[in-house]
Design an enzyme around this catalytic site. Structure first.
Site, PDB file in Angstrom:
ATOM      1  CD  GLU A  73      -2.607   1.295   2.632  1.00 61.92           C
ATOM      2  OE1 GLU A  73      -3.190   0.244   2.964  1.00 61.92           O
ATOM      3  OE2 GLU A  73      -2.660   2.364   3.307  1.00 61.92           O
ATOM      4  CD  GLU A 117      -3.063   7.160   5.720  1.00 63.83           C
ATOM      5  OE1 GLU A 117      -4.123   6.591   6.024  1.00 63.83           O
ATOM      6  OE2 GLU A 117      -1.941   6.743   6.057  1.00 63.83           O
TER       7      GLU A 117
END
Length: 373
Positions: A193, A198
């Site tokens: 990933e 974020e």
């Protein structure tokens, strides 16, 4: 088509102090440095003085191959698919993802992903789960949207740029990230990933080590997840503050990664702040005979990945840091996306090499070592 016009200069800017993601246990040293490994439990604050303060020159050899400028009236379903579920992301997030215009729409050339406080009922499993059934439902107290380019935009290597303005408040969790399309090395996170950006709880009270009284949360995070399939997965990443004390909620900023064979680099507004290499990540997965083996070369980051844009609420990360929980009074909140652009390195499309933008003070993240088999 060559890369769109950008800032081709190098300037020195004041940079607010930055710390590593408190949830990460991986060591960090400046890229190309011979400095000994850092004891992260004791010495992470030392890295504040090593955070990047310069923009870098982005190569003109990047060729634009895929983009969405969000200039149309409606979201382009030839490029994006809506996930529709109340799964909770596997970590107790409190939103249902919908395909409603209330949760995702284009307004004056900007994609808006909006989180609303409202009870909603939808499928209880993730869209790709073989047991996905719209008749098996779950009710959650928020709604939002998650868009992905899976099977509509899938790439191995490239430069990925997303200009965005982030939501604020306790319980908010916007993400711009990538997942593998075929899962060649097993289930999450064995096949990898890539988190381009974020952030959680921006403008809530900061819980960063060394923060002052009343300091607001302003960190963004770039992270890789890999290793083995859950629960034996690992991750490594870096937190970063924008220059001059800016908060990502107040204006648009460009978040980017450059991904080539064996190396991934993170950028904000052309500041190269972190690098990870295949000397620091690994892949271990079950082969067709049921034996656990090591992935070769730069696995798992050697296969097609697609983009995801989403806005989660609460969950195992956002609800457990800063002021904790979810502040219901802040909603609605929105993640605003100005553009998404994907480039291929014309020098070597097969490896992505030859178009590197390297900051001399970017941090090299040294991830956990692979377990012995």
């Amino acid at each position: 088509m060559t890369r769109l016009s950008k800032r081709f200069f190098v300037v020195c800017v004041a940079l607010s102090l930055s710390a590593c993601d408190g949830s990460s246990s991986e060591s960090e040293v400046p890229a190309e440095s011979t400095t000994a490994d850092i004891d992260t439990s004791r010495d992470l604050d030392i890295l504040h003085s090593q955070d990047p303060i310069k923009t870098v020159l982005i190569s003109e050899q990047w060729q634009l191959i895929w983009q969405d400028e969000f200039d149309d009236e409606n979201i382009d379903l030839a490029k994006w698919t809506f996930e529709v579920n109340c799964f909770g992301g596997g970590n107790n997030e409190q939103q249902c993802y919908t395909d409603r215009t209330e949760n995702a729409f284009i307004e004056q050339g900007i994609l808006k992903i909006v989180a609303l406080k409202e009870n909603f009922t939808g499928p209880s499993t993730q869209d790709d789960d073989p047991n996905y059934n719209t008749n098996n439902t779950r009710t959650l107290p928020y709604t939002s949207a998650r868009l992905r380019s899976k099977n509509k935009g899938d790439w191995t290597f490239g430069r990925f740029e997303i200009r965005a303005k982030l939501p604020q408040g306790q319980g908010t969790w916007p993400a711009i990230w990538m997942l593998p399309t075929e899962w060649a090395y097993g289930g999450w996170a064995g096949s990898g990933e890539i988190d381009i950006m974020e952030a959680v709880n921006l403008k809530a009270k900061s819980d960063e080590s060394g923060s002052s009284e009343g300091q607001e949360e302003s960190r963004i995070h770039g992270t890789l997840h890999y290793g083995r399939a859950w629960p034996e997965n690992v991750y490594a990443g870096k937190a970063f503050h924008l220059p001059a004390g800016l908060n990502p909620t107040d204006d648009f900023h460009e978040y980017a990664v450059e991904w080539q064979e064996g190396e991934i680099r993170w950028y904000v507004d052309d500041i190269h702040f972190a690098t990870q290499r295949d000397t620091g990540w690994y892949s271990q997965y079950m082969n067709s005979e049921g034996a656990l083996i090591n992935g070769e070369n730069s696995a798992p980051f050697d296969q097609d990945f697609h983009l995801l844009l989403n806005f989660a609420v609460g969950g195992a990360w956002a609800a457990n840091v800063n002021e904790k929980g979810i502040d219901e009074s802040i909603f609605p909140q929105s993640l605003a996306i100005d553009y998404v652009r994907v480039y291929e390195c014309s020098v070597s499309p097969e490896t992505g090499e030859g178009c590197e933008a390297i900051g001399e003070d970017a941090v090299l993240i040294k991830g956990p070592k692979a377990p012995s088999l």
